[in-house]
Enzyme design. Structure first.
Site, PDB file in Angstrom:
ATOM      1  CE  LYS A 110      -4.214   0.685  -0.403  1.00 61.34           C
ATOM      2  NZ  LYS A 110      -3.015   0.208   0.053  1.00 61.34           N
ATOM      3  N   GLY A 171       6.044  -0.413   3.032  1.00 57.31           N
ATOM      4  CA  GLY A 171       6.882  -1.274   3.699  1.00 57.31           C
ATOM      5  C   GLY A 171       8.210  -0.990   4.084  1.00 57.31           C
ATOM      6  CG  ASN A 219      -0.112  -5.415   5.878  1.00 57.78           C
ATOM      7  OD1 ASN A 219      -0.618  -5.910   4.962  1.00 57.78           O
ATOM      8  ND2 ASN A 219       0.517  -6.045   6.562  1.00 57.78           N
ATOM      9  CB  THR A 220       5.182  -3.425   6.464  1.00 54.25           C
ATOM     10  OG1 THR A 220       4.697  -3.548   5.254  1.00 54.25           O
ATOM     11  CG2 THR A 220       6.460  -4.026   6.700  1.00 54.25           C
TER      12      THR A 220
HETATM   13  C1  DXP Z   1      -1.700  -3.639   2.805  1.00 53.27           C
HETATM   14  C2  DXP Z   1      -1.641  -2.463   1.976  1.00 53.27           C
HETATM   15  O1  DXP Z   1      -2.786  -2.199   1.470  1.00 53.27           O
HETATM   16  C3  DXP Z   1      -0.431  -1.900   1.972  1.00 53.27           C
HETATM   17  O2  DXP Z   1      -0.045  -1.846   0.602  1.00 53.27           O
HETATM   18  C4  DXP Z   1      -0.554  -0.533   2.604  1.00 53.27           C
HETATM   19  O3  DXP Z   1      -0.098   0.424   1.561  1.00 53.27           O
HETATM   20  C5  DXP Z   1       0.185  -0.463   3.580  1.00 53.27           C
HETATM   21  O4  DXP Z   1       1.671  -0.132   3.793  1.00 53.27           O
HETATM   22  P1  DXP Z   1       2.651  -0.335   4.673  1.00 53.27           P
HETATM   23  O5  DXP Z   1       2.761  -1.927   4.587  1.00 53.27           O
HETATM   24  O6  DXP Z   1       3.908   0.267   4.602  1.00 53.27           O
HETATM   25  O7  DXP Z   1       1.978  -0.247   6.164  1.00 53.27           O
END
Ligand code: DXP
Length: 272
Positions: A110, A171, A219-220
């Protein structure tokens, strides 16, 4: 002529990236969870296609293969998508990607090239040349980018077989800030498009999937939920629901009311 049920059974609707098939359209990040156990249960509950991992953030012990986190990754046996989070220059990205390839034994990457630390906005001016270098070096590149049509097109031109535009800054959980540009992107580009970053709610994931995006990476919103395990499950269901709605062909919105109850004496299937 097959029935709708038979047609569904015949077509598996996998997510296909660089020729590889994935049965899930959800990709999950692995940071900011309250504990490794909760991360593991969230992954088990949501069955993502891949989990993304930052080599830089996990530190040097991962490189030596004796980190508890590394052990956990192996135990979960979900494909790992290493990322270049925290890299600010093409050279840093390339070095990190090459190390990740050795450590995680995968050529998936990625590509994250940060251009601004406050917004974590990608460096759109140097992203394309960096993607090209990685592709020439044999990587399967999934670039984190903005929703700009020309940028995404150029990434495809240099060999990216999928691109990952943000919905909003990493995030923030704000959900799609520019639906017009995202829908236009879907209309214009034929490659798989995965929304990466800024999704805060399962309904955000569902919406972008309804617009025809091929998957979501987040993720967040899961890691910081009060109950990350149930939230991971909710995102998995919302992603699948949005995909199903997209494939089902939504009705077009009408200007005025249309009676949905049949008139007496007329079969309901003749009312359209
Ligand atoms: C873990 C990762 O790759 C993050 O940088 C991704 O871009 C997800 O972003 P969010 O945390 O906003 O969901």
């Amino acid at each position: 002529m097959n029935s709708i049920k038979e047609q569904r059974a015949l077509s598996k609707d996998d997510l296909v990236l660089y020729g590889e098939h994935f049965s899930s359209r959800l990709l999950l990040g692995t940071s900011r969870y309250p504990s490794p156990q909760i991360l593991e249960e969230a992954v088990l509950a949501s069955q993502p296609a891949m989990i993304t991992v930052s080599l830089r953030r996990q530190g040097s012990t991962v490189e030596q293969g004796k980190n508890a986190f590394w052990e956990l990754l192996k135990k979960m046996s979900v494909p790992v998508l290493p990322n270049t989070a925290g890299c600010h220059s093409p050279q840093e990205v390339i070095t990190t990607a090459q190390m990740a390839r050795e450590v995680f034994e995968t050529d998936w990457i990625k590509l994250e090239l940060i251009g601004d630390d406050y917004t974590l906005q990608p460096d759109t001016l140097r992203l394309v040349e960096t993607a090209k270098t990685l592709i020439n070096d044999g990587f399967k590149v999934l670039p984190y980018c903005t929703e700009d049509l020309i940028l995404c097109q150029r990434l495809v031109d240099v060999g990216c077989q999928a691109v990952m535009p943000w919905a909003a800054p990493i995030g923030t959980g704000q959900g799609p800030l520019n639906p017009y540009a995202m829908k236009l992107l879907r209309e214009r580009l034929k490659v798989p498009l995965l929304v990466d970053a800024g999704l805060g709610l399962p309904s955000h994931a569902c919406s972008v999937m309804e617009w025809g995006f091929d998957g979501v990476l987040l993720n967040t919103a899961v890691a910081l939920a009060d109950n990350p395990i149930d939230m991971a499950k909710a995102f998995a269901m919302a992603t699948a629901a949005g995909r199903s709605a997209y494939l089902s062909g939504a009705m077009s919105a009408q200007e005025s009311a249309q009676a949905s109850t049949p008139l007496v004496g007329t079969p309901f299937w003749h009312q359209a």
